[in-house]
Design a protein around this motif. Structure first.
Motif, PDB file in Angstrom:
ATOM      1  N   ALA A  83      39.821  44.898  42.050  1.00  0.00           N
ATOM      2  CA  ALA A  83      41.046  45.699  42.081  1.00  0.00           C
ATOM      3  C   ALA A  83      40.670  47.117  41.676  1.00  0.00           C
ATOM      4  CB  ALA A  83      42.080  45.123  41.113  1.00  0.00           C
ATOM      5  N   ILE A  84      41.393  48.098  42.236  1.00  0.00           N
ATOM      6  CA  ILE A  84      41.109  49.496  41.922  1.00  0.00           C
ATOM      7  C   ILE A  84      42.243  50.026  41.040  1.00  0.00           C
ATOM      8  CG2 ILE A  84      40.713  51.801  42.858  1.00  0.00           C
ATOM      9  CD1 ILE A  84      39.745  50.517  45.406  1.00  0.00           C
ATOM     10  N   ASN A  85      41.867  50.525  39.874  1.00  0.00           N
ATOM     11  CA  ASN A  85      42.859  51.064  38.946  1.00  0.00           C
ATOM     12  C   ASN A  85      42.381  52.424  38.462  1.00  0.00           C
ATOM     13  OD1 ASN A  85      44.982  51.409  37.171  1.00  0.00           O
ATOM     14  ND2 ASN A  85      44.084  50.091  35.582  1.00  0.00           N
ATOM     15  N   MET A  86      43.081  53.469  38.861  1.00  0.00           N
ATOM     16  CA  MET A  86      42.729  54.833  38.470  1.00  0.00           C
ATOM     17  C   MET A  86      41.292  55.166  38.864  1.00  0.00           C
ATOM     18  SD  MET A  86      45.510  56.005  37.130  1.00  0.00           S
ATOM     19  CE  MET A  86      44.963  57.474  36.265  1.00  0.00           C
ATOM     20  N   GLY A  87      40.885  54.699  40.049  1.00  0.00           N
ATOM     21  CA  GLY A  87      39.567  55.024  40.556  1.00  0.00           C
ATOM     22  C   GLY A  87      38.454  54.134  40.054  1.00  0.00           C
ATOM     23  N   HIS A  88      38.766  53.164  39.211  1.00  0.00           N
ATOM     24  CA  HIS A  88      37.749  52.273  38.665  1.00  0.00           C
ATOM     25  C   HIS A  88      37.891  50.880  39.278  1.00  0.00           C
ATOM     26  CE1 HIS A  88      36.532  55.179  35.614  1.00  0.00           C
ATOM     27  NE2 HIS A  88      37.827  55.396  35.370  1.00  0.00           N
ATOM     28  N   PHE A  89      36.754  50.230  39.561  1.00  0.00           N
ATOM     29  CA  PHE A  89      36.754  48.882  40.109  1.00  0.00           C
ATOM     30  C   PHE A  89      36.786  47.872  38.966  1.00  0.00           C
ATOM     31  CE2 PHE A  89      34.949  51.325  43.568  1.00  0.00           C
ATOM     32  CZ  PHE A  89      35.585  50.781  44.674  1.00  0.00           C
ATOM     33  N   THR A  90      37.658  46.896  39.093  1.00  0.00           N
ATOM     34  CA  THR A  90      37.760  45.830  38.099  1.00  0.00           C
ATOM     35  C   THR A  90      37.600  44.489  38.780  1.00  0.00           C
ATOM     36  OG1 THR A  90      39.310  47.158  36.803  1.00  0.00           O
ATOM     37  CG2 THR A  90      39.202  44.790  36.308  1.00  0.00           C
ATOM     38  N   VAL A  91      36.692  43.638  38.267  1.00  0.00           N
ATOM     39  CA  VAL A  91      36.502  42.306  38.827  1.00  0.00           C
ATOM     40  C   VAL A  91      37.638  41.414  38.370  1.00  0.00           C
ATOM     41  CG1 VAL A  91      35.006  40.289  38.917  1.00  0.00           C
ATOM     42  CG2 VAL A  91      34.003  42.578  38.850  1.00  0.00           C
ATOM     43  N   THR A  92      38.337  40.798  39.323  1.00  0.00           N
ATOM     44  CA  THR A  92      39.487  39.948  38.990  1.00  0.00           C
ATOM     45  C   THR A  92      39.223  38.484  39.295  1.00  0.00           C
ATOM     46  OG1 THR A  92      40.432  40.293  41.197  1.00  0.00           O
ATOM     47  CG2 THR A  92      41.093  41.825  39.456  1.00  0.00           C
ATOM     48  N   GLY A  93      38.072  38.169  39.855  1.00  0.00           N
ATOM     49  CA  GLY A  93      37.800  36.792  40.283  1.00  0.00           C
ATOM     50  C   GLY A  93      37.041  35.967  39.273  1.00  0.00           C
ATOM     51  N   GLY A  94      37.013  36.405  37.994  1.00  0.00           N
ATOM     52  CA  GLY A  94      36.304  35.633  36.993  1.00  0.00           C
ATOM     53  C   GLY A  94      34.799  35.796  37.126  1.00  0.00           C
ATOM     54  N   ASN A  95      34.054  34.805  36.610  1.00  0.00           N
ATOM     55  CA  ASN A  95      32.594  34.915  36.601  1.00  0.00           C
ATOM     56  C   ASN A  95      31.944  34.006  37.632  1.00  0.00           C
ATOM     57  OD1 ASN A  95      33.126  32.449  35.440  1.00  0.00           O
ATOM     58  ND2 ASN A  95      31.587  32.649  33.817  1.00  0.00           N
ATOM     59  N   ARG A  96      32.657  33.699  38.707  1.00  0.00           N
ATOM     60  CA  ARG A  96      32.112  32.815  39.737  1.00  0.00           C
ATOM     61  C   ARG A  96      32.170  33.470  41.118  1.00  0.00           C
ATOM     62  NH1 ARG A  96      31.354  27.429  38.227  1.00  0.00           N
ATOM     63  NH2 ARG A  96      32.025  26.983  36.094  1.00  0.00           N
ATOM     64  N   LYS A  97      31.264  33.017  41.987  1.00  0.00           N
ATOM     65  CA  LYS A  97      31.207  33.545  43.350  1.00  0.00           C
ATOM     66  C   LYS A  97      31.251  32.377  44.334  1.00  0.00           C
ATOM     67  CE  LYS A  97      28.025  36.788  44.050  1.00  0.00           C
ATOM     68  NZ  LYS A  97      28.680  38.088  44.187  1.00  0.00           N
ATOM     69  N   SER A  98      31.585  32.699  45.585  1.00  0.00           N
ATOM     70  CA  SER A  98      31.600  31.690  46.645  1.00  0.00           C
ATOM     71  C   SER A  98      30.967  32.274  47.903  1.00  0.00           C
ATOM     72  CB  SER A  98      33.036  31.249  46.948  1.00  0.00           C
ATOM     73  OG  SER A  98      33.638  30.653  45.819  1.00  0.00           O
ATOM     74  N   TYR A  99      30.281  31.419  48.666  1.00  0.00           N
ATOM     75  CA  TYR A  99      29.614  31.850  49.893  1.00  0.00           C
ATOM     76  C   TYR A  99      29.993  30.906  51.031  1.00  0.00           C
ATOM     77  CZ  TYR A  99      26.629  34.793  46.982  1.00  0.00           C
ATOM     78  OH  TYR A  99      26.171  35.744  46.102  1.00  0.00           O
ATOM     79  N   ALA A 100      30.146  31.466  52.210  1.00  0.00           N
ATOM     80  CA  ALA A 100      30.443  30.658  53.398  1.00  0.00           C
ATOM     81  C   ALA A 100      29.681  31.218  54.590  1.00  0.00           C
ATOM     82  CB  ALA A 100      31.945  30.663  53.688  1.00  0.00           C
ATOM     83  N   LEU A 101      29.340  30.337  55.534  1.00  0.00           N
ATOM     84  CA  LEU A 101      28.664  30.784  56.745  1.00  0.00           C
ATOM     85  C   LEU A 101      29.582  31.702  57.559  1.00  0.00           C
ATOM     86  CD1 LEU A 101      26.848  27.630  58.199  1.00  0.00           C
ATOM     87  CD2 LEU A 101      25.792  29.643  57.168  1.00  0.00           C
ATOM     88  N   THR A 102      29.020  32.775  58.088  1.00  0.00           N
ATOM     89  CA  THR A 102      29.752  33.616  59.028  1.00  0.00           C
ATOM     90  C   THR A 102      29.680  32.969  60.414  1.00  0.00           C
ATOM     91  OG1 THR A 102      27.760  34.882  59.555  1.00  0.00           O
ATOM     92  CG2 THR A 102      29.131  35.686  57.734  1.00  0.00           C
ATOM     93  N   ASN A 103      30.413  33.498  61.364  1.00  0.00           N
ATOM     94  CA  ASN A 103      30.302  33.010  62.748  1.00  0.00           C
ATOM     95  C   ASN A 103      28.879  33.216  63.274  1.00  0.00           C
ATOM     96  OD1 ASN A 103      32.990  32.227  62.882  1.00  0.00           O
ATOM     97  ND2 ASN A 103      33.682  34.196  63.687  1.00  0.00           N
ATOM     98  N   PHE A 104      28.271  34.320  62.867  1.00  0.00           N
ATOM     99  CA  PHE A 104      26.888  34.622  63.243  1.00  0.00           C
ATOM    100  C   PHE A 104      25.949  33.536  62.713  1.00  0.00           C
ATOM    101  CE2 PHE A 104      22.827  36.839  62.258  1.00  0.00           C
ATOM    102  CZ  PHE A 104      22.512  37.350  63.510  1.00  0.00           C
ATOM    103  N   GLY A 105      26.153  33.141  61.462  1.00  0.00           N
ATOM    104  CA  GLY A 105      25.329  32.107  60.857  1.00  0.00           C
ATOM    105  C   GLY A 105      25.595  30.733  61.436  1.00  0.00           C
ATOM    106  N   THR A 106      26.857  30.440  61.710  1.00  0.00           N
ATOM    107  CA  THR A 106      27.216  29.139  62.292  1.00  0.00           C
ATOM    108  C   THR A 106      26.571  28.965  63.664  1.00  0.00           C
ATOM    109  OG1 THR A 106      29.328  29.089  61.102  1.00  0.00           O
ATOM    110  CG2 THR A 106      29.127  27.685  63.044  1.00  0.00           C
ATOM    111  N   LYS A 107      26.594  30.024  64.460  1.00  0.00           N
ATOM    112  CA  LYS A 107      26.009  29.956  65.798  1.00  0.00           C
ATOM    113  C   LYS A 107      24.505  29.733  65.720  1.00  0.00           C
ATOM    114  CE  LYS A 107      26.307  32.323  70.264  1.00  0.00           C
ATOM    115  NZ  LYS A 107      26.883  33.498  70.982  1.00  0.00           N
ATOM    116  N   LEU A 108      23.842  30.390  64.774  1.00  0.00           N
ATOM    117  CA  LEU A 108      22.403  30.197  64.605  1.00  0.00           C
ATOM    118  C   LEU A 108      22.102  28.752  64.218  1.00  0.00           C
ATOM    119  CD1 LEU A 108      19.509  31.266  64.402  1.00  0.00           C
ATOM    120  CD2 LEU A 108      19.995  31.916  62.027  1.00  0.00           C
TER     121      LEU A 108
END
Length: 231
Positions: free
Chosen positions: A189-214
């Motif tokens: 989120a952007i607040n007064m020009g500063h970026f703030t992480v709002t998704g906690g301390n975890r990440k997620s990854y998924a195949l793109t269409n480019f990756g799925t096709k490969l």
């Protein structure tokens, strides 16, 4: 042209050549070079003649990679009807196919190991079938040159969700950088020009269409989405 790359490639496809290429790895590279047995495979013989492949370590490895490329093409062509379609494509525009094969030979020379030439063979057949544009083949050919063996296990999966930042496998970062996966777990989120992480301390990854096709073209078995929170 008798020593045309495209003509020799087509002439290398067939049951007898499959057996020869399969035995290639059992007979041993020294015997094949010393006895000239690799000349039984027209494509390898033509490449060896045109580019003066000899007995250096690099030459020996390149012959093995060429054999792997031919072996995969043989393995991927199902029947005479499919073979006939490919022959028609090569005969219709031999000069253009020769240019394509010259480019593929540059890639094979650069690749490490025999797995990448096999993948390149699958990409080229997909292109000839019309499943890929040439520009896509070029992109994928560069991608497989940058992947590590362990990355293919990640490519087999749909992705991972809820993994801690510090536990992220470097392979996910590499796949994301290559456009095969997308990181969608870092919300900001952007607040007064500063970026703030709002998704906690975890990440997620998924195949793109480019990756799925490969993954589909390389025939990599698909697995379920991994939920790291449950592990």
């Amino acid at each position: 042209m008798e020593n045309s790359l495209s003509t020799s490639l087509i002439n290398s496809i067939g049951q007898e050549v499959i057996d020869t290429a399969g035995d290639f790895f059992e007979i041993g590279i020294d015997s094949l070079l010393d006895d000239g047995l690799f000349r039984d495979i027209p494509f390898i013989s033509t490449v060896a003649s045109l580019f003066h492949i000899g007995h250096t370590v690099r030459d020996r490895i390149n012959i093995l990679k060429l054999a792997a490329f031919i072996e995969q093409i043989n393995h991927s062509i199902a029947d005479e009807e499919e073979l006939s379609k490919y022959k028609n494509k090569f005969e219709a525009d031999e000069k253009y196919r020769n240019n394509e094969l010259n480019y593929l030979l540059i890639l094979i020379d650069r690749y490490i190991g025999i797995d990448r030439p096999k993948m390149l063979a699958k990409l080229y057949l997909a292109y000839l079938r019309g499943d890929l544009q040439w520009s896509e083949l070029v992109s994928y050919a560069e991608v497989i040159d940058r992947l590590l063996p362990s990355d293919y296990e990640l490519l087999a999966g749909v992705g991972i969700q809820g993994i801690k930042y510090r536990d992220v496998n470097s392979g996910y970062l590499r796949l994301a950088a290559l456009g095969i996966m997308v990181d969608y777990g870092k919300n900001t989120a952007i607040n007064m020009g500063h970026f703030t992480v709002t998704g906690g301390n975890r990440k997620s990854y998924a195949l793109t269409n480019f990756g799925t096709k490969l993954a589909q073209i390389l025939e990599i078995p698909r697995e379920e989405l991994v939920d790291a929170k449950k592990e």
